[in-house]
Each structure stands twice: as C-alpha cells, then as structure tokens.
Design a protein around this motif. Structure first.
Motif, short mmCIF file in Angstrom:
data_model
loop_
_atom_site.label_atom_id
_atom_site.label_comp_id
_atom_site.label_asym_id
_atom_site.label_seq_id
_atom_site.Cartn_x
_atom_site.Cartn_y
_atom_site.Cartn_z
N GLN A 119 0.83 -1.20 0.00
CA GLN A 119 0.00 0.00 0.00
C GLN A 119 0.87 1.26 0.00
N VAL A 120 0.37 2.30 -0.64
CA VAL A 120 0.97 3.62 -0.49
C VAL A 120 0.65 4.12 0.91
N VAL A 121 1.62 4.75 1.55
CA VAL A 121 1.41 5.25 2.91
C VAL A 121 0.47 6.46 2.87
N SER A 122 -0.55 6.40 3.72
CA SER A 122 -1.53 7.48 3.84
C SER A 122 -1.81 7.69 5.33
N LEU A 165 4.35 0.81 1.91
CA LEU A 165 4.44 -0.13 3.04
C LEU A 165 3.91 -1.49 2.61
N ALA A 166 4.63 -2.54 2.96
CA ALA A 166 4.19 -3.90 2.67
C ALA A 166 3.80 -4.61 3.96
N TYR A 167 2.68 -5.30 3.91
CA TYR A 167 2.22 -6.12 5.03
C TYR A 167 2.38 -7.59 4.66
N TYR A 168 2.71 -8.40 5.65
CA TYR A 168 2.73 -9.85 5.47
C TYR A 168 1.78 -10.45 6.48
N GLY A 174 7.78 -4.44 5.59
CA GLY A 174 8.82 -3.80 4.79
C GLY A 174 8.30 -2.53 4.15
N TYR A 175 9.22 -1.76 3.60
CA TYR A 175 8.82 -0.48 3.00
C TYR A 175 9.86 -0.06 1.98
N VAL A 176 9.48 0.92 1.20
CA VAL A 176 10.42 1.54 0.27
C VAL A 176 10.04 3.01 0.14
N HIS A 177 11.07 3.85 -0.01
CA HIS A 177 10.87 5.27 -0.26
C HIS A 177 11.09 5.51 -1.75
N LEU A 178 10.17 6.23 -2.39
CA LEU A 178 10.28 6.55 -3.80
C LEU A 178 10.39 8.05 -4.00
N GLY A 202 10.53 -8.02 -0.69
CA GLY A 202 11.33 -7.07 -1.46
C GLY A 202 10.93 -7.06 -2.92
N SER A 203 10.70 -8.22 -3.50
CA SER A 203 10.27 -8.32 -4.90
C SER A 203 8.88 -7.72 -5.09
N ALA A 204 8.00 -7.95 -4.12
CA ALA A 204 6.64 -7.40 -4.20
C ALA A 204 6.66 -5.87 -4.16
N LEU A 205 7.52 -5.31 -3.33
CA LEU A 205 7.65 -3.86 -3.28
C LEU A 205 8.14 -3.31 -4.61
N GLN A 206 9.13 -3.98 -5.20
CA GLN A 206 9.63 -3.54 -6.49
C GLN A 206 8.58 -3.70 -7.59
N GLN A 207 7.83 -4.79 -7.55
CA GLN A 207 6.78 -5.00 -8.54
C GLN A 207 5.74 -3.89 -8.45
N PHE A 208 5.45 -3.45 -7.25
CA PHE A 208 4.52 -2.34 -7.05
C PHE A 208 5.03 -1.09 -7.75
#
Length: 250
Positions: A119-122, A165-168, A174-178, A202-208
């Motif tokens: 999800q995008v952080v909101s 932000l990624a939820y499992y 996990g998270y990533v800053h863009l 990590g792959s799911a975040l990149q795929q997003f």
C-alpha cells in the motif's frame, strides 16, 4: 540509460559552498545523516587539494557539532595510489557505490503472494510505517531515529516523495521510499524487517513500483561490495556506473 548518472539521484542537502573543485552539501535538519552532509568533487583532487578541502570540512562540521566528514569523487574515477595511501592512513573507509536502472517492462514477473499486501502510505497506515522505520533507524542511534522520523513526516506531505508499506499476513513487514522526477523514479531505502526475510516482500515492493510507474526509468544505487547488487542484476537492472566515496568519523 545512456543519459543516467549519479546526478539523477535525489540529495537532501543544500549546496552551501561551490568552488571550481567541489560542491559542499549541508542539511541542517539532520546533521547526523552522512549522505546529506558531504563534499562532492567535480574533478579528482590531488593530495594537497584534498587536504585543503578536508581541513575546511572538518572545521565546518565540528562547528556544527557533526562527528564525520564524507567525500564523493567524480563518477567512474578512483583515487590514484597517492591519494588512496593518504586516505587509508588517515582513517578513511574507501567504498564505491553502483548505479542501476531498469525500464519497468524489463522487470521479471513474480507470482502473486496473497499473504503480501502493498500500500501507499496514507493517514490510515502512516503510524505503522513510521514505527517500522523507527525500529530500523535505531540501529544508528536514538538521535538519528528521532530526526529520521521527523524527516519522514515532512516528506509525507511532499508529493515528490512516495512511501510504500508492505504487510505480510497483516503485519507491517517492509517499505520503500520513492522519489519522483520527470523521467525517473528512484528506489531509496528498500527495507524488509528481519522477521519477514525471504518471503518475497522485497520483490513485491519492487513490482509495485514497476506497475505504478510504467513510463519512467526506475533507478537505485547498491553497495559495490554487497550482495543486494547481485539480486538487482538477476532482476534485469542494468549497470550504469560507479562512484567512489570516503567516510571518516571522529
């Protein structure tokens, strides 16, 4: 990819001094962040030129209560033997970073994992994102973590910065800053919590990222001597170039 360089990367610091030899970047909002407070050389310095810039930056940083000096060298150029001897004998760590880029269409498809939700952080998940980031930032000390938290809060109000932000299985994992520009989107600080490693997060975040920015070139940097760069290569990221840097702490 031919037009990409380290100049495409976002920097937090502001240029506070510029000479024919270098630019100095300074970020008073977060003095403890090494990558926002440094000197970037426009051309490779000689040993006397480096020592002059070094003395200046040491004095400047100590006057601001900072306990480090950091220097970036021109893209693709390694310090010569004389300068390298000076650096290593004076307590500097010499490293190099590699720049990679990929067009989203070249990223390998991954099998969807229903346990992962990205999800995008909101406002709804901001606290979960900040708490997970704070947990990881504590590795660098409480002062760093406190300042990083405030920086992230400011960036969440800036449309150029997008936090993901990624939820499992419902847990923040996990998270990533863009960081967006006209032609690129930069992946910065992709991090998966130790508890959730090797689950495809990590792959799911990149795929997003690839799915949401199909028209942009996705860029990132990797430590030239660390294993994540091998993962990026397997994911079809293209090597663009390298940059040497040195750090000394007091």
């Amino acid at each position: 990819m031919d037009n990409l360089s380290f100049g495409n990367l976002h920097t937090l610091g502001n240029v506070v001094k510029e000479t024919e030899l270098y630019r100095q970047f300074h970020f008073p909002e977060m003095l403890v962040m090494y990558d926002a407070n440094y000197i970037e050389f426009k051309k490779m310095p000689s040993v006397p030129e480096f020592k002059e810039a070094e003395e200046y930056l040491i004095n400047f940083h100590q006057a601001h209560g900072q306990d480090h000096v950091k220097f970036y060298f021109p893209d693709g150029e390694k310090p010569d033997s004389n300068l390298e001897i000076y650096l290593t004998s004076n307590g500097y760590e010499l490293d190099f970073m590699e720049l990679y880029g990929i067009r989203p269409s070249g990223f390998p498809e991954i099998n969807p994992n229903l346990s992962i939700n990205v999800q995008v952080v909101s406002e709804d998940n901001e606290t979960a994102f900040l708490d997970l980031n704070y947990k990881h930032s504590l590795d660098y000390g409480k002062n760093y973590a406190d300042q990083k938290r405030e920086l992230l809060k400011r960036q969440l109000k800036d449309t150029k910065h997008v936090k993901v932000l990624a939820y499992y299985e419902g847990e923040p994992a996990g998270y990533v800053h863009l960081i967006q520009s006209d032609d690129t989107v930069e992946i910065d600080d992709l991090h998966v919590d130790d508890e959730f490693q090797k689950k495809g997060i990590g792959s799911a975040l990149q795929q997003f990222v690839m799915s949401n920015y199909p028209e942009k070139i996705v860029i990132l940097i990797a430590d030239g001597e660390d294993t994540p760069r091998e993962m990026y290569q397997k994911q079809n990221y293209q090597y663009v170039g390298l940059r040497y840097e040195v750090l000394r702490t007091f």
